[in-house]
Write an enzyme that holds these catalytic residues in place. Structure first.
Site, PDB file in Angstrom:
ATOM      1  N   ARG A   1       0.865  -1.186   0.000  1.00 38.83           N
ATOM      2  CA  ARG A   1       0.000   0.000   0.000  1.00 38.83           C
ATOM      3  C   ARG A   1       0.901   1.236   0.000  1.00 38.83           C
ATOM      4  NH1 ARG A   1      -2.826   3.027   4.762  1.00 38.83           N
ATOM      5  NH2 ARG A   1      -3.910   4.561   3.504  1.00 38.83           N
TER       6      ARG A   1
ATOM      7  N   HIS B   1      -2.844  10.980   0.744  1.00 40.31           N
ATOM      8  CA  HIS B   1      -2.276  10.763   2.075  1.00 40.31           C
ATOM      9  C   HIS B   1      -1.650  12.094   2.499  1.00 40.31           C
ATOM     10  CE1 HIS B   1      -0.830   7.418   4.953  1.00 40.31           C
ATOM     11  NE2 HIS B   1      -0.500   8.572   5.513  1.00 40.31           N
TER      12      HIS B   1
ATOM     13  N   TYR C   1      -4.336   2.163  15.939  1.00 41.10           N
ATOM     14  CA  TYR C   1      -3.091   2.284  16.708  1.00 41.10           C
ATOM     15  C   TYR C   1      -3.316   2.169  18.214  1.00 41.10           C
ATOM     16  CZ  TYR C   1      -0.614   3.477  12.466  1.00 41.10           C
ATOM     17  OH  TYR C   1      -0.056   3.415  11.209  1.00 41.10           O
TER      18      TYR C   1
ATOM     19  N   GLU D   1      -7.289   8.497   6.403  1.00 39.79           N
ATOM     20  CA  GLU D   1      -7.535   9.135   7.706  1.00 39.79           C
ATOM     21  C   GLU D   1      -8.000  10.585   7.603  1.00 39.79           C
ATOM     22  OE1 GLU D   1      -4.223   8.839  10.399  1.00 39.79           O
ATOM     23  OE2 GLU D   1      -3.981   6.692  10.105  1.00 39.79           O
TER      24      GLU D   1
END
Ligand code: IFM
Length: 474
Positions: free
Chosen positions: A87, A131, A306, A176
């Site tokens: 990825r 990203h 996380y 995210e």
């Protein structure tokens, strides 16, 4: 690896279902460097990183892992690792330097070659379109606070799809969006460094819209791969049983998890506790037509996990990332987890919360939850800047083994999240890299990078993951 480790690896491998994907994840800005090469334009992160005080120790992303020039070597490391899938993210300002208008063929060439090299190495490409590296000209016009950024993103997505859509196996639209809104627009600890607190809510709307428009653009371009999105999720718990802690934990759960997952998966914004309604007011007036765009059918859902979060009433030191100045204006803070060991970043090592999270996703979204990849999971630990041989990193091995074990156990028959269709697991990350505002201080890699010489040295965790990949079907 000890005999015990080898036995544990065999046992874990035997529990991965046939076809279960093992991968590693990365992001363009964190590894590529060469920020002006091949016609790349500047991003909001380039500008943010140049401002003194924004990046720990004044570290610069200009070279990072020099992956732009060393992609072949890095693919070699991945081939040896034996992973199924990589990825990576495509840099928007490399492909469309001005964030609008002409596409930069040289930028697309880089990813075209990368994909071909991956396929030649037997590694399936999963490409993330965003990203965090918004082209700077768009950031100057408000970035994600401006609705037109969503439209520009759809155009860029279409260009990437046209060139790469015949070979990318999975497309991730956004990575995210919650981190972008919270760190970038609400607290100002990430690019573009704005501290709008709840005034940042339009950036939620516009990122979600960008996701929906990009899904439409990818499908209209006829990409052969699957299409999904990656969200960060943390189970959120109150620090105490007090009514106030419980209420604020619900609010933070909305802010971190539900604002993104609910519209994407259910086509509606989540209900918020009455007292918090004014904070989310701007999202309540979002037109149904936008919600319909955001609520696209997806082939998969990407989950980054996380740590869990514990919310306490009142101002205080945020146990997770220190205290952003803007955070002190909020009526709550993140309390610590004294019962857990901490990673180098000070994040609690709490693998069982991954199982809890998968159960929450199952309970909240049921049949609306697409098959799922864990698109990031990993930990940083204090490690030396220079090494002379393989680096022992038992902490990372036990972190990864415990998280993968939890995910597999939770989703297996009889598990708390049975019914969640878990397709794979991506370690964050292949090699130590530029960890945003923390610069090079947080090493998450399976491979050590010496940032003075660019020498790559596999850590023990690399050999552990390699053994796991090899043990499947053995
Ligand atoms: O490095 C980041 C990544 O870019 C997004 N997810 C979290 C990682 C660790 O902080």
């Amino acid at each position: 690896m000890t005999v015990q480790d080898a036995v544990a690896v065999q046992a874990l491998a035997a529990r991965l279902r046939p076809g279960f994907v093992l991968g590693v994840a990365s992001a363009a800005f964190q590894i590529e460097g060469s920020l002006a090469a091949g016609g790349r334009g500047p991003s909001g992160w380039d500008a943010f990183a140049e401002k003194p005080g924004n990046i720990l120790h004044g570290h610069s992303p200009a070279v990072a892992c020099d992956h732009y020039n060393r992609a072949a070597e890095d693919i070699g490391l991945m081939r040896e690792l034996g992973i199924d899938s990589y990825r990576f993210s495509i840099s928007w300002p490399r492909v469309q330097p001005a964030g609008a208008g002409p596409v930069n063929a040289a930028g697309l060439d880089f990813y075209d070659r990368l994909i071909d090299q991956l396929l030649a190495a037997g590694i399936s490409p999963m490409a993330t379109l965003y990203h965090w590296d918004t082209p700077l000209p768009l950031e100057h016009r408000g970035g994600w606070m401006n609705r037109t950024t969503a439209e520009r993103f759809a155009e860029y997505s279409a260009a990437a799809a046209k060139r790469l859509g015949d070979r990318v196996a999975q497309w991730v639209t956004l990575n995210e969006p919650a981190s972008v809104t919270l760190n970038g627009y609400a607290l100002g600890t990430h690019a573009p460094g704005r501290d709008l607190l709840f005034g940042a809510m339009p950036s939620v709307h516009h990122q979600l819209l960008a996701h929906g428009l990009a899904v439409q653009a990818l499908r209209a371009a006829g990409v052969s791969g699957a299409v999904g999105v990656t969200n960060l999720h943390s189970p959120v718990r109150p620090a105490s049983g007090s009514a106030s802690d419980r209420l604020l934990a619900r609010v933070f759960d909305v802010m971190l998890n539900r604002l993104y997952a609910d519209p994407i998966l259910l086509g509606r914004f989540p209900k918020t506790p009455l007292i918090a309604r004014p904070w989310f007011r701007s999202l309540r007036s979002i037109p149904d037509a936008d919600l319909a765009v955001i609520h696209q059918p997806l082939d998969f859902y990407g989950l980054n996990y996380y740590y869990p979060v514990r919310v306490a009433t009142g101002r205080g030191v945020d146990s997770l990332s220190g205290t952003a100045e803007a955070m002190l204006k909020l009526p709550f803070h993140m309390a610590g987890f004294p019962e857990y060991a901490l990673t180098g970043f000070g994040w609690p090592v709490a693998p069982e919360h991954l199982g809890i999270l998968l159960r929450e996703l199952k309970d909240r979204y049921g049949a609306s939850l697409p098959p799922l990849y864990i698109t990031e999971s990993g930990a940083s630990f204090p490690e030396p800047e220079h090494v002379t041989g393989p680096l022992p990193d038992a902490g990372r091995i036990s972190y990864l083994a415990a998280h993968l074990d939890q995910a597999v156990t939770a989703t297996a028959p009889g598990g708390v999240a049975h019914g969640v269709d878990l397709l794979g697991y991506y370690v964050w990350t292949l090699m130590d890299n530029f960890e945003w505002a923390a610069g090079y201080s947080q090493r998450f890699g399976l491979v050590h990078v010496d940032f003075t010489t660019q020498r790559r040295t596999p850590k023990d965790s690399y050999y552990w993951y390699q053994a796991l990949a090899r043990a499947r079907g053995a």
